[in-house]
Write a protein that holds these residues in place. Sequence first.
Motif, PDB file in Angstrom:
ATOM      1  N   CYS A 191      33.167  18.367 -16.555  1.00 23.95           N
ATOM      2  CA  CYS A 191      33.972  17.444 -15.754  1.00 23.95           C
ATOM      3  C   CYS A 191      33.340  17.273 -14.382  1.00 23.95           C
ATOM      4  O   CYS A 191      32.479  18.050 -13.969  1.00 23.95           O
ATOM      5  CB  CYS A 191      35.414  17.951 -15.626  1.00 23.95           C
ATOM      6  N   ALA A 192      33.758  16.266 -13.671  1.00 19.86           N
ATOM      7  CA  ALA A 192      33.156  15.928 -12.389  1.00 19.86           C
ATOM      8  C   ALA A 192      33.589  16.857 -11.268  1.00 19.86           C
ATOM      9  O   ALA A 192      33.045  16.807 -10.168  1.00 19.86           O
ATOM     10  CB  ALA A 192      33.517  14.478 -12.032  1.00 19.86           C
ATOM     11  N   GLY A 193      34.553  17.714 -11.518  1.00 21.71           N
ATOM     12  CA  GLY A 193      35.035  18.627 -10.481  1.00 21.71           C
ATOM     13  C   GLY A 193      36.287  18.097  -9.811  1.00 21.71           C
ATOM     14  O   GLY A 193      36.591  16.901  -9.857  1.00 21.71           O
ATOM     15  N   HIS A 194      37.008  18.992  -9.159  1.00 22.18           N
ATOM     16  CA  HIS A 194      38.285  18.651  -8.530  1.00 22.18           C
ATOM     17  C   HIS A 194      38.347  19.309  -7.155  1.00 22.18           C
ATOM     18  O   HIS A 194      38.869  20.426  -7.008  1.00 22.18           O
ATOM     19  CB  HIS A 194      39.451  19.111  -9.401  1.00 22.18           C
ATOM     20  N   PRO A 195      37.825  18.645  -6.126  1.00 18.84           N
ATOM     21  CA  PRO A 195      37.766  19.255  -4.794  1.00 18.84           C
ATOM     22  C   PRO A 195      39.134  19.564  -4.211  1.00 18.84           C
ATOM     23  O   PRO A 195      39.292  20.565  -3.502  1.00 18.84           O
ATOM     24  CB  PRO A 195      37.027  18.197  -3.954  1.00 18.84           C
ATOM     25  N   GLY A 196      40.124  18.728  -4.511  1.00 24.66           N
ATOM     26  CA  GLY A 196      41.471  19.017  -4.005  1.00 24.66           C
ATOM     27  C   GLY A 196      42.025  20.291  -4.606  1.00 24.66           C
ATOM     28  O   GLY A 196      42.638  21.114  -3.907  1.00 24.66           O
ATOM     29  N   TRP A 197      41.793  20.492  -5.911  1.00 21.54           N
ATOM     30  CA  TRP A 197      42.264  21.706  -6.574  1.00 21.54           C
ATOM     31  C   TRP A 197      41.567  22.931  -6.006  1.00 21.54           C
ATOM     32  O   TRP A 197      42.190  23.951  -5.746  1.00 21.54           O
ATOM     33  CB  TRP A 197      42.012  21.602  -8.076  1.00 21.54           C
ATOM     34  N   TRP A 198      40.244  22.825  -5.802  1.00 23.14           N
ATOM     35  CA  TRP A 198      39.507  23.977  -5.294  1.00 23.14           C
ATOM     36  C   TRP A 198      39.976  24.359  -3.892  1.00 23.14           C
ATOM     37  O   TRP A 198      40.180  25.534  -3.586  1.00 23.14           O
ATOM     38  CB  TRP A 198      38.012  23.689  -5.264  1.00 23.14           C
ATOM     39  N   THR A 199      40.134  23.370  -3.042  1.00 22.75           N
ATOM     40  CA  THR A 199      40.579  23.666  -1.680  1.00 22.75           C
ATOM     41  C   THR A 199      41.970  24.281  -1.688  1.00 22.75           C
ATOM     42  O   THR A 199      42.243  25.237  -0.949  1.00 22.75           O
ATOM     43  CB  THR A 199      40.574  22.377  -0.831  1.00 22.75           C
ATOM     44  N   ALA A 200      42.853  23.757  -2.541  1.00 24.70           N
ATOM     45  CA  ALA A 200      44.204  24.317  -2.646  1.00 24.70           C
ATOM     46  C   ALA A 200      44.153  25.760  -3.123  1.00 24.70           C
ATOM     47  O   ALA A 200      44.918  26.614  -2.640  1.00 24.70           O
ATOM     48  CB  ALA A 200      45.045  23.473  -3.605  1.00 24.70           C
TER      49      ALA A 200
ATOM     50  N   THR B 210      50.745  39.205  -5.876  1.00 24.08           N
ATOM     51  CA  THR B 210      51.059  37.804  -5.551  1.00 24.08           C
ATOM     52  C   THR B 210      49.821  36.915  -5.577  1.00 24.08           C
ATOM     53  O   THR B 210      49.864  35.776  -6.050  1.00 24.08           O
ATOM     54  CB  THR B 210      51.745  37.714  -4.184  1.00 24.08           C
ATOM     55  N   VAL B 211      48.700  37.416  -5.064  1.00 25.24           N
ATOM     56  CA  VAL B 211      47.470  36.612  -5.064  1.00 25.24           C
ATOM     57  C   VAL B 211      47.008  36.351  -6.495  1.00 25.24           C
ATOM     58  O   VAL B 211      46.588  35.242  -6.841  1.00 25.24           O
ATOM     59  CB  VAL B 211      46.363  37.317  -4.260  1.00 25.24           C
ATOM     60  N   LEU B 212      47.111  37.376  -7.349  1.00 29.16           N
ATOM     61  CA  LEU B 212      46.705  37.221  -8.745  1.00 29.16           C
ATOM     62  C   LEU B 212      47.551  36.170  -9.456  1.00 29.16           C
ATOM     63  O   LEU B 212      47.038  35.340 -10.212  1.00 29.16           O
ATOM     64  CB  LEU B 212      46.820  38.562  -9.474  1.00 29.16           C
ATOM     65  N   ILE B 213      48.865  36.206  -9.211  1.00 22.26           N
ATOM     66  CA  ILE B 213      49.759  35.269  -9.895  1.00 22.26           C
ATOM     67  C   ILE B 213      49.545  33.851  -9.390  1.00 22.26           C
ATOM     68  O   ILE B 213      49.555  32.880 -10.159  1.00 22.26           O
ATOM     69  CB  ILE B 213      51.223  35.705  -9.717  1.00 22.26           C
ATOM     70  N   ALA B 214      49.323  33.693  -8.064  1.00 20.76           N
ATOM     71  CA  ALA B 214      49.073  32.361  -7.522  1.00 20.76           C
ATOM     72  C   ALA B 214      47.797  31.762  -8.121  1.00 20.76           C
ATOM     73  O   ALA B 214      47.773  30.584  -8.503  1.00 20.76           O
ATOM     74  CB  ALA B 214      48.968  32.429  -6.002  1.00 20.76           C
ATOM     75  N   ALA B 215      46.740  32.564  -8.215  1.00 21.04           N
ATOM     76  CA  ALA B 215      45.498  32.074  -8.822  1.00 21.04           C
ATOM     77  C   ALA B 215      45.708  31.719 -10.291  1.00 21.04           C
ATOM     78  O   ALA B 215      45.168  30.722 -10.797  1.00 21.04           O
ATOM     79  CB  ALA B 215      44.406  33.136  -8.684  1.00 21.04           C
ATOM     80  N   THR B 216      46.529  32.519 -10.986  1.00 20.27           N
ATOM     81  CA  THR B 216      46.843  32.240 -12.389  1.00 20.27           C
ATOM     82  C   THR B 216      47.524  30.891 -12.538  1.00 20.27           C
ATOM     83  O   THR B 216      47.172  30.078 -13.406  1.00 20.27           O
ATOM     84  CB  THR B 216      47.755  33.342 -12.953  1.00 20.27           C
ATOM     85  N   ASP B 217      48.525  30.633 -11.700  1.00 21.25           N
ATOM     86  CA  ASP B 217      49.275  29.377 -11.791  1.00 21.25           C
ATOM     87  C   ASP B 217      48.384  28.171 -11.488  1.00 21.25           C
ATOM     88  O   ASP B 217      48.504  27.119 -12.129  1.00 21.25           O
ATOM     89  CB  ASP B 217      50.459  29.407 -10.830  1.00 21.25           C
ATOM     90  N   LEU B 218      47.491  28.298 -10.511  1.00 17.01           N
ATOM     91  CA  LEU B 218      46.617  27.180 -10.179  1.00 17.01           C
ATOM     92  C   LEU B 218      45.588  26.937 -11.281  1.00 17.01           C
ATOM     93  O   LEU B 218      45.257  25.793 -11.595  1.00 17.01           O
ATOM     94  CB  LEU B 218      45.921  27.451  -8.843  1.00 17.01           C
ATOM     95  N   LEU B 219      45.090  28.002 -11.897  1.00 13.92           N
ATOM     96  CA  LEU B 219      44.196  27.835 -13.046  1.00 13.92           C
ATOM     97  C   LEU B 219      44.925  27.174 -14.213  1.00 13.92           C
ATOM     98  O   LEU B 219      44.359  26.323 -14.916  1.00 13.92           O
ATOM     99  CB  LEU B 219      43.644  29.194 -13.473  1.00 13.92           C
TER     100      LEU B 219
ATOM    101  N   GLY C  10      45.432  28.668  -0.749  1.00 12.26           N
ATOM    102  CA  GLY C  10      46.613  29.374  -1.240  1.00 12.26           C
ATOM    103  C   GLY C  10      46.399  30.861  -1.388  1.00 12.26           C
ATOM    104  O   GLY C  10      47.229  31.663  -0.958  1.00 12.26           O
ATOM    105  N   THR C  11      45.280  31.254  -2.000  1.00 18.83           N
ATOM    106  CA  THR C  11      45.054  32.684  -2.219  1.00 18.83           C
ATOM    107  C   THR C  11      44.810  33.428  -0.906  1.00 18.83           C
ATOM    108  O   THR C  11      45.303  34.553  -0.720  1.00 18.83           O
ATOM    109  CB  THR C  11      43.870  32.901  -3.174  1.00 18.83           C
ATOM    110  N   VAL C  12      44.071  32.822   0.022  1.00 20.17           N
ATOM    111  CA  VAL C  12      43.838  33.474   1.313  1.00 20.17           C
ATOM    112  C   VAL C  12      45.148  33.614   2.084  1.00 20.17           C
ATOM    113  O   VAL C  12      45.456  34.677   2.642  1.00 20.17           O
ATOM    114  CB  VAL C  12      42.797  32.689   2.142  1.00 20.17           C
ATOM    115  N   ALA C  13      45.934  32.551   2.110  1.00 24.22           N
ATOM    116  CA  ALA C  13      47.201  32.596   2.855  1.00 24.22           C
ATOM    117  C   ALA C  13      48.147  33.633   2.266  1.00 24.22           C
ATOM    118  O   ALA C  13      48.804  34.395   3.003  1.00 24.22           O
ATOM    119  CB  ALA C  13      47.851  31.220   2.848  1.00 24.22           C
ATOM    120  N   LEU C  14      48.245  33.676   0.946  1.00 25.79           N
ATOM    121  CA  LEU C  14      49.116  34.664   0.316  1.00 25.79           C
ATOM    122  C   LEU C  14      48.635  36.088   0.572  1.00 25.79           C
ATOM    123  O   LEU C  14      49.440  37.010   0.762  1.00 25.79           O
ATOM    124  CB  LEU C  14      49.193  34.418  -1.192  1.00 25.79           C
TER     125      LEU C  14
END
Length: 512
Positions: A86-95, A144-153, A99-103
Amino acid sequence: MAARSGVGRAALLVSALTALSTVLGLVRDAVIAAVYGAGAQLDAWFVALGLSSILLGVLGTSLNRAVTPQVAREADAESTGEGMPCAGHPGWWTATVVGTVALGVVGVLLGVAAGPVSAVLAPGLAATDDGTLVLLVRVVLLATVLIAATDLLAGLAQGHGVFRWAALQGVPFNVVMIAAAALLGPRLGVVALAWGFVVGSLLRMLLQLWPAWRHRWRLRARWDLGGPAWREVRAMVPALMVGQAVVNVNTLVDRAVASTVEEGAVTAIFLGWRLVNLPQVLVVAALMAPLYPAMGSAAARGARELRGLVHRGTGVTLTVLVPVVALLAAVPHEVVSLAFGRGGFDDEAVAATATAVLWFLPALLAVGWRQVVVSASYAVGDTRGPVAVSILAMVVNVVGDLTLAPVMGVPGIVLATSVSLVLAAVLTSLLVARRHRLLAGRVARGQLSRATVGGAAAGLAGWLASRLLGDLHDLVVVAAVGAVVLAVQQGVLHLLRAPERHVARDVLARLR
């Protein structure tokens, strides 16, 4: 990019896989209840989980809800060809990075201040805490960081039309939690659940990396804080965060007030909601997994297609949830006893949880219906309206908790929650109908009236059947009453020639 399947077929796949995870989740809760019983230890565990939920809901879920429709649109527009990266998703990557750093930062700060935080979360428990509640809060925050990364994936996969792996993530998690409770619980106490929670969350995240690798989605870390994709996500996130905070604050307030009522009240409310919410997770959440990305794509093609998806979602929601409500209303004690009535979970705990189940029933239909209409609002970029409704509902819930709990105890807390959720569903539906024309009043009124008639008849028939069955085993009573309820509801729908009578037939047709 993965090939996309229809919403109905995808929903059936997700429902089947989610059922496996959910059944394991029910087994997990039954094992936990049997090992620990309804007391201060389990109350402390559920309070610690509440803090994790509010962090994930405020930031992790908000980012996921904001970025998934964008990923779906980008996936639709890709021209790389089947089997190509796929061409990539910069918005998803930035989010994901933000998200993980903030959490992580917030989690560290809350962990340092776990003592005073625990006193706010559960004043009734903190007054006699021996350090267990503080330790539980700190360990759970690690996940919390693990779960947030899971949900975004999972959101990335769903945007690409791949749903099975997100639906399966509960399997390794629940297996670990069951093992932690059964094998380590008797020796380590409730702390075993907290460490099981961390290990299970890690396995969930690792499972979500598989579809990304298999389909060759580009997971290259990129900061693009000035790009249009992140700006679109960033514009939606604040309102979504407020809306998610309101939902989770309601849960925290319920548990904080319950901790002052009596020992075991937090457990009764938590497990009561788990039982009531189980069909919502099996059906509505599974339906929304493919429906929400589809709404994001449909929003770009016009209101008519999106309106059809909304009516489809509300119709299926009511048709499936109404007989569940009728069953739980007819035999709440038998259902709770069948699910949790063993080991340390005694008759008193069963009775308290059954009471909570009864008072939660209006909320089941409200949550299912509102999830569909809120998703439609988000799909067209409107987050402020649902958030304003959520704030009003939170105020109603908090005021209800503080005024009813001293008088009614557990039923008062649950009643306040149910009233606030019903109010939120009604107001959000009016918003979506009048502002965006995505919910036709005539169609909605017809669906609700037919559901009311069918549900009332099914509930009465189920109650009469339960009286005739007497003192038979709980499994026999629940199965027989369930069959009666389902038959009567379907019979009423056929007599009324309701469009919803074809839901079961459509499901069977898609299974062939």
